[in-house]
Motif scaffolding. Sequence first.
Motif, PDB file in Angstrom:
ATOM      1  N   SER A 163      13.419  -2.257  12.958  1.00  0.00           N
ATOM      2  CA  SER A 163      12.094  -2.083  13.550  1.00  0.00           C
ATOM      3  C   SER A 163      11.113  -1.751  12.423  1.00  0.00           C
ATOM      4  N   SER A 164       9.870  -1.474  12.779  1.00  0.00           N
ATOM      5  CA  SER A 164       8.866  -1.214  11.757  1.00  0.00           C
ATOM      6  C   SER A 164       7.904  -0.128  12.220  1.00  0.00           C
ATOM      7  N   ALA A 165       7.197   0.442  11.249  1.00  0.00           N
ATOM      8  CA  ALA A 165       6.131   1.409  11.526  1.00  0.00           C
ATOM      9  C   ALA A 165       4.884   0.908  10.820  1.00  0.00           C
ATOM     10  N   GLU A 166       3.788   0.862  11.546  1.00  0.00           N
ATOM     11  CA  GLU A 166       2.536   0.373  10.976  1.00  0.00           C
ATOM     12  C   GLU A 166       1.441   1.400  11.213  1.00  0.00           C
ATOM     13  N   GLY A 167       0.675   1.704  10.169  1.00  0.00           N
ATOM     14  CA  GLY A 167      -0.402   2.656  10.355  1.00  0.00           C
ATOM     15  C   GLY A 167      -1.017   3.128   9.056  1.00  0.00           C
ATOM     16  N   ILE A 168      -1.914   4.082   9.220  1.00  0.00           N
ATOM     17  CA  ILE A 168      -2.663   4.658   8.113  1.00  0.00           C
ATOM     18  C   ILE A 168      -1.929   5.884   7.572  1.00  0.00           C
ATOM     19  N   ILE A 169      -1.873   5.986   6.253  1.00  0.00           N
ATOM     20  CA  ILE A 169      -1.385   7.196   5.596  1.00  0.00           C
ATOM     21  C   ILE A 169      -2.593   7.868   4.953  1.00  0.00           C
ATOM     22  N   VAL A 170      -2.835   9.116   5.281  1.00  0.00           N
ATOM     23  CA  VAL A 170      -3.984   9.858   4.757  1.00  0.00           C
ATOM     24  C   VAL A 170      -3.475  10.983   3.855  1.00  0.00           C
ATOM     25  N   VAL A 171      -3.938  10.982   2.615  1.00  0.00           N
ATOM     26  CA  VAL A 171      -3.508  11.998   1.650  1.00  0.00           C
ATOM     27  C   VAL A 171      -4.733  12.762   1.167  1.00  0.00           C
ATOM     28  N   LEU A 172      -4.661  14.083   1.261  1.00  0.00           N
ATOM     29  CA  LEU A 172      -5.748  14.956   0.824  1.00  0.00           C
ATOM     30  C   LEU A 172      -5.439  15.495  -0.565  1.00  0.00           C
ATOM     31  N   GLY A 173      -6.458  15.535  -1.436  1.00  0.00           N
ATOM     32  CA  GLY A 173      -6.208  16.056  -2.770  1.00  0.00           C
ATOM     33  C   GLY A 173      -7.477  16.397  -3.516  1.00  0.00           C
ATOM     34  N   ASN A 174      -7.303  16.708  -4.815  1.00  0.00           N
ATOM     35  CA  ASN A 174      -8.444  17.011  -5.680  1.00  0.00           C
ATOM     36  C   ASN A 174      -8.258  16.253  -6.986  1.00  0.00           C
ATOM     37  N   TRP A 175      -8.440  16.932  -8.124  1.00  0.00           N
ATOM     38  CA  TRP A 175      -8.315  16.225  -9.397  1.00  0.00           C
ATOM     39  C   TRP A 175      -6.920  15.645  -9.608  1.00  0.00           C
ATOM     40  N   ASN A 176      -5.887  16.347  -9.163  1.00  0.00           N
ATOM     41  CA  ASN A 176      -4.525  15.855  -9.375  1.00  0.00           C
ATOM     42  C   ASN A 176      -4.336  14.496  -8.715  1.00  0.00           C
ATOM     43  N   LEU A 177      -4.826  14.346  -7.488  1.00  0.00           N
ATOM     44  CA  LEU A 177      -4.720  13.066  -6.797  1.00  0.00           C
ATOM     45  C   LEU A 177      -5.646  12.043  -7.439  1.00  0.00           C
ATOM     46  N   TYR A 178      -6.877  12.461  -7.723  1.00  0.00           N
ATOM     47  CA  TYR A 178      -7.857  11.527  -8.290  1.00  0.00           C
ATOM     48  C   TYR A 178      -7.360  10.932  -9.609  1.00  0.00           C
ATOM     49  N   ASN A 179      -6.825  11.778 -10.480  1.00  0.00           N
ATOM     50  CA  ASN A 179      -6.388  11.313 -11.796  1.00  0.00           C
ATOM     51  C   ASN A 179      -5.103  10.494 -11.746  1.00  0.00           C
ATOM     52  N   SER A 180      -4.331  10.643 -10.679  1.00  0.00           N
ATOM     53  CA  SER A 180      -3.081   9.879 -10.582  1.00  0.00           C
ATOM     54  C   SER A 180      -3.290   8.462 -10.056  1.00  0.00           C
ATOM     55  N   ILE A 181      -4.481   8.194  -9.493  1.00  0.00           N
ATOM     56  CA  ILE A 181      -4.774   6.884  -8.918  1.00  0.00           C
ATOM     57  C   ILE A 181      -5.448   5.991  -9.947  1.00  0.00           C
ATOM     58  N   LYS A 182      -4.999   4.747 -10.017  1.00  0.00           N
ATOM     59  CA  LYS A 182      -5.638   3.741 -10.867  1.00  0.00           C
ATOM     60  C   LYS A 182      -6.520   2.845  -9.999  1.00  0.00           C
ATOM     61  N   ASP A 183      -7.622   2.389 -10.566  1.00  0.00           N
ATOM     62  CA  ASP A 183      -8.482   1.457  -9.851  1.00  0.00           C
ATOM     63  C   ASP A 183      -7.854   0.070  -9.962  1.00  0.00           C
ATOM     64  N   GLY A 184      -7.109  -0.307  -8.928  1.00  0.00           N
ATOM     65  CA  GLY A 184      -6.379  -1.571  -8.960  1.00  0.00           C
ATOM     66  C   GLY A 184      -4.943  -1.366  -8.500  1.00  0.00           C
ATOM     67  N   GLU A 185      -4.000  -1.905  -9.245  1.00  0.00           N
ATOM     68  CA  GLU A 185      -2.594  -1.855  -8.842  1.00  0.00           C
ATOM     69  C   GLU A 185      -1.981  -0.500  -9.122  1.00  0.00           C
ATOM     70  N   ASN A 186      -1.258   0.028  -8.132  1.00  0.00           N
ATOM     71  CA  ASN A 186      -0.584   1.314  -8.237  1.00  0.00           C
ATOM     72  C   ASN A 186       0.853   1.185  -7.739  1.00  0.00           C
ATOM     73  N   LYS A 187       1.702   2.052  -8.253  1.00  0.00           N
ATOM     74  CA  LYS A 187       3.097   2.083  -7.821  1.00  0.00           C
ATOM     75  C   LYS A 187       3.265   3.118  -6.714  1.00  0.00           C
ATOM     76  N   LEU A 188       3.816   2.691  -5.592  1.00  0.00           N
ATOM     77  CA  LEU A 188       4.102   3.602  -4.492  1.00  0.00           C
ATOM     78  C   LEU A 188       5.608   3.662  -4.276  1.00  0.00           C
ATOM     79  N   THR A 189       6.143   4.865  -4.263  1.00  0.00           N
ATOM     80  CA  THR A 189       7.572   5.082  -4.030  1.00  0.00           C
ATOM     81  C   THR A 189       7.752   5.720  -2.664  1.00  0.00           C
ATOM     82  N   ILE A 190       8.531   5.071  -1.814  1.00  0.00           N
ATOM     83  CA  ILE A 190       8.875   5.634  -0.506  1.00  0.00           C
ATOM     84  C   ILE A 190      10.238   6.299  -0.644  1.00  0.00           C
ATOM     85  N   VAL A 191      10.292   7.577  -0.341  1.00  0.00           N
ATOM     86  CA  VAL A 191      11.522   8.348  -0.509  1.00  0.00           C
ATOM     87  C   VAL A 191      12.168   8.570   0.848  1.00  0.00           C
ATOM     88  N   THR A 192      13.446   8.180   0.956  1.00  0.00           N
ATOM     89  CA  THR A 192      14.253   8.461   2.141  1.00  0.00           C
ATOM     90  C   THR A 192      15.376   9.403   1.715  1.00  0.00           C
TER      91      THR A 192
END
Length: 219
Positions: A163-192
């Motif tokens: 099956s699947s899950a579809e939806g929005i993921i909302v992440v709240l942050g400050n400088w740590n989040l801002y500086n970790s994001i690149k304008d363009g392609e980013n690597k996302l790791t899903i941890v199970t």
Amino acid sequence: MQTKDYITISISIIALFFSFGSLLFTFLNFRRNTTKLKVEQINFAPNPFGVRITPNKLFLDQKQSPDLWTVVPIVYLIIYLKIFNLSHTGITISNFIINDEFLVSRINSKEIKEELSLTFLASDRCYTKELEKYSHAVPMSASSLNTGDFNFINIGDRIEPKSSAEGIIVVLGNWNLYNSIKDGENKLTIVTPDKKFNTNIEIDKTVIPNLSKDKLKSE
């Protein structure tokens, strides 16, 4: 060869056959129980008469004073994913990791209970991309996200097998989040609980302008 030799050889062949069968069964069972995920990122332009947000962007909090943007900015990462569980067993989303730097957990994942007022200031890359994609630059100076706009994917959610899950993921942050994001392609790791899955996602990063109080007042 004597009869006992043939018996010994036959027993050895039978033992090898059962050993091979046991190994094959173990391998197939392992593959059956291995967690397999497929991730699809969903993009769309905002609808001025309905949903007023474009996902897969890093936004500023519109209610925060612009004076604080360069000091302690409040930022929201909003990404829209569809996660397919191709496994034969259910999986639980433990957390996400962005670019091997920022850990998304229950602490910084946001459950929307009221409207979010957001601001996005496009980079040159984002502006050009949206012109090419939508034939116009999507106005994103003031956007909003409501609880009824989308389904939400949260840390701890379980996705049943096949099956699947579809939806929005909302992440709240400050400088740590801002500086970790690149304008363009980013690597996302899903941890199970038993495995990590890496995928690439496209994120448009808002620009934090360095505005003085006098300039802000003049505007």
